[in-house]
Design a protein around this motif. Structure first.
Motif, PDB file in Angstrom:
ATOM      1  N   UNK A   1       0.825  -1.211   0.000  1.00  0.00           N
ATOM      2  CA  UNK A   1       0.000   0.000   0.000  1.00  0.00           C
ATOM      3  C   UNK A   1       0.853   1.253   0.000  1.00  0.00           C
ATOM      4  N   UNK A   2       1.929   1.251   0.796  1.00  0.00           N
ATOM      5  CA  UNK A   2       2.836   2.404   0.819  1.00  0.00           C
ATOM      6  C   UNK A   2       3.497   2.603  -0.540  1.00  0.00           C
ATOM      7  N   UNK A   3       3.871   1.500  -1.195  1.00  0.00           N
ATOM      8  CA  UNK A   3       4.477   1.605  -2.525  1.00  0.00           C
ATOM      9  C   UNK A   3       3.483   2.186  -3.532  1.00  0.00           C
ATOM     10  N   UNK A   4       2.218   1.771  -3.439  1.00  0.00           N
ATOM     11  CA  UNK A   4       1.193   2.336  -4.309  1.00  0.00           C
ATOM     12  C   UNK A   4       1.027   3.824  -4.089  1.00  0.00           C
ATOM     13  N   UNK A   5       1.066   4.242  -2.825  1.00  0.00           N
ATOM     14  CA  UNK A   5       0.979   5.667  -2.507  1.00  0.00           C
ATOM     15  C   UNK A   5       2.204   6.413  -3.028  1.00  0.00           C
ATOM     16  N   UNK A   6       3.383   5.772  -2.958  1.00  0.00           N
ATOM     17  CA  UNK A   6       4.595   6.390  -3.506  1.00  0.00           C
ATOM     18  C   UNK A   6       4.431   6.658  -4.998  1.00  0.00           C
ATOM     19  N   UNK A   7       3.931   5.657  -5.720  1.00  0.00           N
ATOM     20  CA  UNK A   7       3.723   5.810  -7.158  1.00  0.00           C
ATOM     21  C   UNK A   7       2.776   6.973  -7.451  1.00  0.00           C
ATOM     22  N   UNK A   8       1.647   7.013  -6.771  1.00  0.00           N
ATOM     23  CA  UNK A   8       0.655   8.064  -7.031  1.00  0.00           C
ATOM     24  C   UNK A   8       1.219   9.432  -6.654  1.00  0.00           C
ATOM     25  N   UNK A   9       1.943   9.522  -5.545  1.00  0.00           N
ATOM     26  CA  UNK A   9       2.555  10.802  -5.152  1.00  0.00           C
ATOM     27  C   UNK A   9       3.548  11.283  -6.195  1.00  0.00           C
ATOM     28  N   UNK A  10       4.402  10.379  -6.669  1.00  0.00           N
ATOM     29  CA  UNK A  10       5.384  10.758  -7.684  1.00  0.00           C
ATOM     30  C   UNK A  10       4.694  11.206  -8.968  1.00  0.00           C
ATOM     31  N   UNK A  11       3.632  10.509  -9.358  1.00  0.00           N
ATOM     32  CA  UNK A  11       2.909  10.881 -10.570  1.00  0.00           C
ATOM     33  C   UNK A  11       2.226  12.237 -10.408  1.00  0.00           C
ATOM     34  N   UNK A  12       1.606  12.464  -9.242  1.00  0.00           N
ATOM     35  CA  UNK A  12       0.961  13.759  -8.999  1.00  0.00           C
ATOM     36  C   UNK A  12       1.979  14.893  -9.076  1.00  0.00           C
ATOM     37  N   UNK A  13       3.125  14.710  -8.436  1.00  0.00           N
ATOM     38  CA  UNK A  13       4.166  15.740  -8.497  1.00  0.00           C
ATOM     39  C   UNK A  13       4.633  15.961  -9.936  1.00  0.00           C
ATOM     40  N   UNK A  14       4.795  14.891 -10.678  1.00  0.00           N
ATOM     41  CA  UNK A  14       5.219  14.984 -12.080  1.00  0.00           C
ATOM     42  C   UNK A  14       4.207  15.786 -12.908  1.00  0.00           C
ATOM     43  N   UNK A  15       2.926  15.659 -12.580  1.00  0.00           N
ATOM     44  CA  UNK A  15       1.882  16.356 -13.330  1.00  0.00           C
ATOM     45  C   UNK A  15       1.545  17.733 -12.754  1.00  0.00           C
ATOM     46  N   UNK A  16       2.364  18.224 -11.813  1.00  0.00           N
ATOM     47  CA  UNK A  16       2.218  19.600 -11.347  1.00  0.00           C
ATOM     48  C   UNK A  16       1.554  19.793  -9.998  1.00  0.00           C
ATOM     49  N   UNK A  17       1.217  18.719  -9.308  1.00  0.00           N
ATOM     50  CA  UNK A  17       0.597  18.834  -7.996  1.00  0.00           C
ATOM     51  C   UNK A  17       1.663  18.958  -6.916  1.00  0.00           C
ATOM     52  N   UNK A  18       1.319  19.634  -5.834  1.00  0.00           N
ATOM     53  CA  UNK A  18       2.171  19.728  -4.653  1.00  0.00           C
ATOM     54  C   UNK A  18       1.601  18.787  -3.592  1.00  0.00           C
ATOM     55  N   UNK A  19       2.412  17.902  -3.064  1.00  0.00           N
ATOM     56  CA  UNK A  19       1.963  16.985  -2.019  1.00  0.00           C
ATOM     57  C   UNK A  19       2.066  17.717  -0.682  1.00  0.00           C
ATOM     58  N   UNK A  20       0.931  17.906  -0.034  1.00  0.00           N
ATOM     59  CA  UNK A  20       0.906  18.593   1.260  1.00  0.00           C
ATOM     60  C   UNK A  20       1.100  17.615   2.415  1.00  0.00           C
ATOM     61  N   UNK A  21       0.474  16.464   2.309  1.00  0.00           N
ATOM     62  CA  UNK A  21       0.556  15.452   3.371  1.00  0.00           C
ATOM     63  C   UNK A  21       0.445  14.057   2.781  1.00  0.00           C
ATOM     64  N   UNK A  22       1.085  13.124   3.462  1.00  0.00           N
ATOM     65  CA  UNK A  22       0.933  11.695   3.183  1.00  0.00           C
ATOM     66  C   UNK A  22       0.442  11.056   4.472  1.00  0.00           C
ATOM     67  N   UNK A  23      -0.546  10.199   4.345  1.00  0.00           N
ATOM     68  CA  UNK A  23      -1.105   9.459   5.482  1.00  0.00           C
ATOM     69  C   UNK A  23      -1.524  10.399   6.621  1.00  0.00           C
ATOM     70  N   UNK A  24      -2.283  11.419   6.266  1.00  0.00           N
ATOM     71  CA  UNK A  24      -2.825  12.328   7.280  1.00  0.00           C
ATOM     72  C   UNK A  24      -3.881  11.571   8.074  1.00  0.00           C
ATOM     73  N   UNK A  25      -3.728  11.537   9.394  1.00  0.00           N
ATOM     74  CA  UNK A  25      -4.692  10.768  10.188  1.00  0.00           C
ATOM     75  C   UNK A  25      -5.172  11.555  11.392  1.00  0.00           C
ATOM     76  N   UNK A  26      -6.349  11.183  11.812  1.00  0.00           N
ATOM     77  CA  UNK A  26      -6.957  11.712  13.029  1.00  0.00           C
ATOM     78  C   UNK A  26      -7.858  10.603  13.574  1.00  0.00           C
ATOM     79  N   UNK A  27      -8.617  10.899  14.582  1.00  0.00           N
ATOM     80  CA  UNK A  27      -9.437   9.852  15.202  1.00  0.00           C
ATOM     81  C   UNK A  27     -10.521   9.297  14.277  1.00  0.00           C
ATOM     82  N   UNK A  28     -10.864  10.027  13.214  1.00  0.00           N
ATOM     83  CA  UNK A  28     -11.925   9.565  12.309  1.00  0.00           C
ATOM     84  C   UNK A  28     -11.410   8.713  11.159  1.00  0.00           C
ATOM     85  N   UNK A  29     -10.127   8.807  10.865  1.00  0.00           N
ATOM     86  CA  UNK A  29      -9.615   8.011   9.766  1.00  0.00           C
ATOM     87  C   UNK A  29      -8.305   8.544   9.233  1.00  0.00           C
ATOM     88  N   UNK A  30      -7.972   8.105   8.033  1.00  0.00           N
ATOM     89  CA  UNK A  30      -6.722   8.494   7.393  1.00  0.00           C
ATOM     90  C   UNK A  30      -6.984   8.827   5.930  1.00  0.00           C
TER      91      UNK A  30
END
Length: 164
Positions: free
Chosen positions: A13-42
């Protein structure tokens, strides 16, 4: 009851998130957070896209020219029971994502006026016969990542996946 075998699902799952993060950055997105969590979820990835044309002419980006995306990543191998992760995004899961996003926006009120959406990324994972010693990211269609004995491909990216 016998102890179940050690699982590497979290790593996949972490590797899948790595792929999507790298692709988003490549397409111009800024990654603000990875695995943001609180008591309601992630939330797997929180990303922001700025309209570069307007951001270049202004010192601070106008929120009307930016998008905030809360991205749920589903990484599955062949023959998964839930259609590559699509069935795992139940109404209950969506409610948890909404609550977690509300918590994020409360924590970062400067983002609260940005247009927001919930995206879903479907990643296919395949075990390779040889171990890879290095990471290879390919941004071309379909984006892929080969690392740690796995080949991952971004099969589908669904923007605004929860909109009716």
């Amino acid at each position: 009851m016998p102890k179940p075998p050690a699982s590497n699902y979290a790593d996949i799952g972490n590797l899948g998130e790595d792929l999507v993060s790298q692709w988003l950055e490549y397409t111009g997105w800024e990654i603000l957070h990875r695995r943001f969590s609180c008591r309601w979820g992630e939330i797997d990835i929180i990303a922001q896209y700025h309209d570069k044309k307007d951001a270049a002419t202004e010192k601070t980006a106008n929120y009307q020219n930016s998008i905030l995306a809360f991205v749920e990543v589903k990484t599955r191998s062949a023959g998964s029971w839930d259609a590559g992760g699509r069935y795992a995004i139940t109404p209950q899961k969506q409610a948890k994502l909404y609550s977690t996003a509300e918590f994020f926006l409360a924590q970062y009120p400067e983002k609260a006026d940005y247009p927001c959406r919930f995206d879903v990324a479907i990643v296919f994972s395949q075990r390779l016969s040889k171990q890879f010693e290095r990471s290879i990211f390919t941004p071309k269609s379909p984006p892929s990542l080969s690392i740690a004995g796995y080949n991952l491909k971004l099969l589908e990216y669904i923007p605004a996946a929860f909109d009716n």
